[in-house]
Design an enzyme around this catalytic site. Sequence first.
Site, PDB file in Angstrom:
ATOM      1  N   ARG A   1      -0.575  -8.521  -5.082  1.00  0.00           N
ATOM      2  CA  ARG A   1       0.336  -9.184  -4.215  1.00  0.00           C
ATOM      3  C   ARG A   1       1.261 -10.161  -5.215  1.00  0.00           C
ATOM      4  O   ARG A   1       2.250 -10.418  -4.361  1.00  0.00           O
ATOM      5  CB  ARG A   1      -0.593  -9.638  -3.049  1.00  0.00           C
ATOM      6  CG  ARG A   1      -1.201  -8.803  -2.346  1.00  0.00           C
ATOM      7  CD  ARG A   1      -1.356  -9.338  -0.982  1.00  0.00           C
ATOM      8  NE  ARG A   1      -2.396  -8.613   0.061  1.00  0.00           N
ATOM      9  CZ  ARG A   1      -1.889  -7.495   0.775  1.00  0.00           C
ATOM     10  NH1 ARG A   1      -0.545  -7.413   0.863  1.00  0.00           N
ATOM     11  NH2 ARG A   1      -2.529  -6.957   1.526  1.00  0.00           N
TER      12      ARG A   1
ATOM     13  N   ASP B   1       0.851  -1.139  -0.017  1.00  0.00           N
ATOM     14  CA  ASP B   1      -0.055   0.080   0.040  1.00  0.00           C
ATOM     15  C   ASP B   1       0.943   1.130   0.077  1.00  0.00           C
ATOM     16  O   ASP B   1       0.334   2.427  -0.364  1.00  0.00           O
ATOM     17  CB  ASP B   1      -0.821  -0.027   1.368  1.00  0.00           C
ATOM     18  CG  ASP B   1      -1.903  -1.119   1.285  1.00  0.00           C
ATOM     19  OD1 ASP B   1      -1.992  -1.711   0.145  1.00  0.00           O
ATOM     20  OD2 ASP B   1      -2.249  -1.460   2.611  1.00  0.00           O
TER      21      ASP B   1
ATOM     22  N   HIS C   1      20.735  -5.500 -27.649  1.00  0.00           N
ATOM     23  CA  HIS C   1      19.497  -4.486 -27.408  1.00  0.00           C
ATOM     24  C   HIS C   1      18.232  -5.046 -26.962  1.00  0.00           C
ATOM     25  O   HIS C   1      17.167  -4.054 -26.586  1.00  0.00           O
ATOM     26  CB  HIS C   1      19.302  -4.221 -28.803  1.00  0.00           C
ATOM     27  CG  HIS C   1      20.155  -3.365 -29.466  1.00  0.00           C
ATOM     28  ND1 HIS C   1      21.507  -3.670 -29.826  1.00  0.00           N
ATOM     29  CD2 HIS C   1      20.543  -2.007 -29.485  1.00  0.00           C
ATOM     30  CE1 HIS C   1      22.482  -2.816 -30.382  1.00  0.00           C
ATOM     31  NE2 HIS C   1      21.888  -1.449 -30.079  1.00  0.00           N
TER      32      HIS C   1
ATOM     33  N   MET D   1      19.377   4.356 -20.669  1.00  0.00           N
ATOM     34  CA  MET D   1      19.426   3.195 -20.003  1.00  0.00           C
ATOM     35  C   MET D   1      20.826   3.152 -19.170  1.00  0.00           C
ATOM     36  O   MET D   1      20.683   2.236 -18.138  1.00  0.00           O
ATOM     37  CB  MET D   1      19.434   2.066 -20.903  1.00  0.00           C
ATOM     38  CG  MET D   1      20.451   1.862 -21.929  1.00  0.00           C
ATOM     39  SD  MET D   1      20.344   0.512 -23.105  1.00  0.00           S
ATOM     40  CE  MET D   1      20.856  -0.923 -21.827  1.00  0.00           C
TER      41      MET D   1
END
Length: 775
Positions: A301, A166, A672, A538
């Site tokens: 979950r 949460d 890639h 990246m």
Amino acid sequence: MTNTILDTYSSRRKPRRIGILTSGGDAPGMNGAIRAVVRTAIQNGCEAWAIHEGYEGLIQGGAMMHPLYWEDVRGFLSRGGTLIGSVRCDRFREREGRLQAARNMVLFGIDALVVCGGDGSLTGADLFRSEWPELLNELVSTGVLTVAQVAPHQNLNIVGLLGSIDNDFSGTDATIGCYSALTRICEAVDAVFDTASSHRRGFVVEVMGRHCGWLALMAAIATGADWLFIPERPPRDGWEDDMCSIITKNRNRGKRRTIVILAEGAQDSNLDRISSSAVKDVLSKRLGLDTRVTVLGHIQRGGSPCAYDRWLSTLQGIHAVKAVLSMTPESPSPVVIIQENRIRTSSLAETVALTKEANASMHAKEFEKAATLRDPEFMEYHSAYRHLNTSDHPKMVLPEDKRMRVAIIHVGAPAAGMNPATRAVVAYCLTRGHTPIAIHNGFPGLCRHHDDTPGSVREMHWLESGDWINDGGSDIGTNAGLPLDDIETTAQCFERYKFDALFVIGGFEAFTAVSQLRKARKQYLAFRIPLVLLPASMSNNVPGTEYSLGSDTSLNTLVYFCDVVRQSASSSGHSVFVVEAQGAEYQATAAALAAGAMTVYTPERGITLQSLSNDIEYLRQQFSKDHGANRSGKLIIRNDQTSTIYSTTEIANIIKHEAKNRFDAQGVVPGHFQQGGKVSPIDRIRAFRLAVKCMEHLETFAGQSPEEIMNDENSATVISIKQSRILLLPMGGPTGVEATDTDWKRQRPKTQNWLEIQEAVDSLSGRSSLYAIPN
């Protein structure tokens, strides 16, 4: 097991015994915390004990409590849920239950607990510690235990770990499991997109979170939802009209799908619950939309933890053991948190009290206070979402003299997050009355094809970028070409298309491009406009910031690749896979921590024949002690720039040769593939927030003269995440990023804040300085 036998646990002087239990609702990442606690305890000469089924196991004792050894937690990192079990234990709420738990703690010789769970679990832990002396006295006075048995255990140390999907704890940036749950939600909504668009349907998606709207808010941002219901921001009376108005406008623009995100604790200002069925009825009856309700439930979950939850739980588990070992009898119970992107400890009691205060504030209708007690970024995210979700609102549109022609360009290698960031820029521009202009295929595209039909310089419209919320890569095209490749034509194009501001998205090449444009202002009037860079790479190697868009998506892709490779290695028995990672040192190091690699080779560390020989010897020791154990495959991650001599294939061949048929080794290169497919939720929501911040910054220069802009160092900036703060840092000047934090030769920042992760990788693999498994 008799008392006589159990007495031996406390009568013999042994290393400290640290118990680990998970309690309350399970959360992805709990297993990573267990693994880190166990191995860090062993590294520090302690014993680690599992307590199964949470506090229920502590009360039952017996087989519910047993030691965990180094190899017992192998393979834990990639597993969802909690492998030592968790239940909601009502018996622990009663003193009798806590008395029994104290008895078992003494009998088993456990004098410290690491508790991973929610607010109820941690409240119980703090109460247990405060009652500890009284509980021991009662056990002695009633004859259950002797003075000799309790003497070594006069003090109980408890450390809390926040495990909750949460993200409802105050004072921490994130809880273990919250980003994995957000990932599950986004995967589900992404899948809903297709059927919703096919049939022009509306979907009301109900997500978990109890009384906290963090999951719902982040899911709404990450999926581009049309409307949002969260408990901290109840809608005003007449919300039905407001919602229908927004959705009607979006439909009239050509949008084929409608997504409404609703938190399970959604309520109106009178605290009356707003149900998903009620929202569906409004859409169906008022707008005639074919509307469906999707309640995601416990799917949120489950699944393997995302990379963020893996490294968060790992680093917090390490920190928890260190906290135990540094505590004194007078130390208050701490809870391990992440604050400003750093692992820290805080008072357990205060953290729980603030969390309960947030919930109490909502019940008292003090919604503003409740929202401020949530995640530090909660308010800003909600405000930005609300503003971008109310396009065409008269109050949002700027006067004519404040409106700008904002050019958007992608520079460098493709990175996940470029498209969502561009979408946010376009939405913001249209909301405020600006004109968003896409420059296709970078600076070479601008210079070579701006006169084509269609040209490379084109205005963007709302619907054009509306579906880019989860698209990887770059839909307007990106190129590594720089302005200096043809600075004259670049300046002519800037002047011809009357750009008032330039929004650059990209990696180190983009950083270089902004630097070149800034320096060329003296010669070219066209560049005397505000310039802003949103880092997207990246490699996560843009100076001035700790985070670049695309790095999280790439990391998750690489970790998934490593999980699959490890599965193959483990299935084959004694196998080693050497995985080659792109993306500078950050990707390799972070992936090694999140995937549980044996070690990581990076340019920063280098690799020598001696270090490789040491690792081969370590592998021999590991495999010789496995004796056919499961999950025995090993993983080594090598950055592709580590060495020109020791390539991935060469390392694998050397290991295989030196193994002398005792184990196998192979090199694998994701290439890639590592750039990823759909954008991760973290990259989506950060793209959204950073893009809005950049646009707000550009707006401050509206109406200024070219000379004023050129003389203002803040007119050429890079947006930065430092710790948890968002800053817009000047590129130039004596204190600018170019001068203070740029390693031009290596194309990276001078400051590398993630290098400490390498120590954790080595420590948790058992590959410390002596390359030997701890006994």
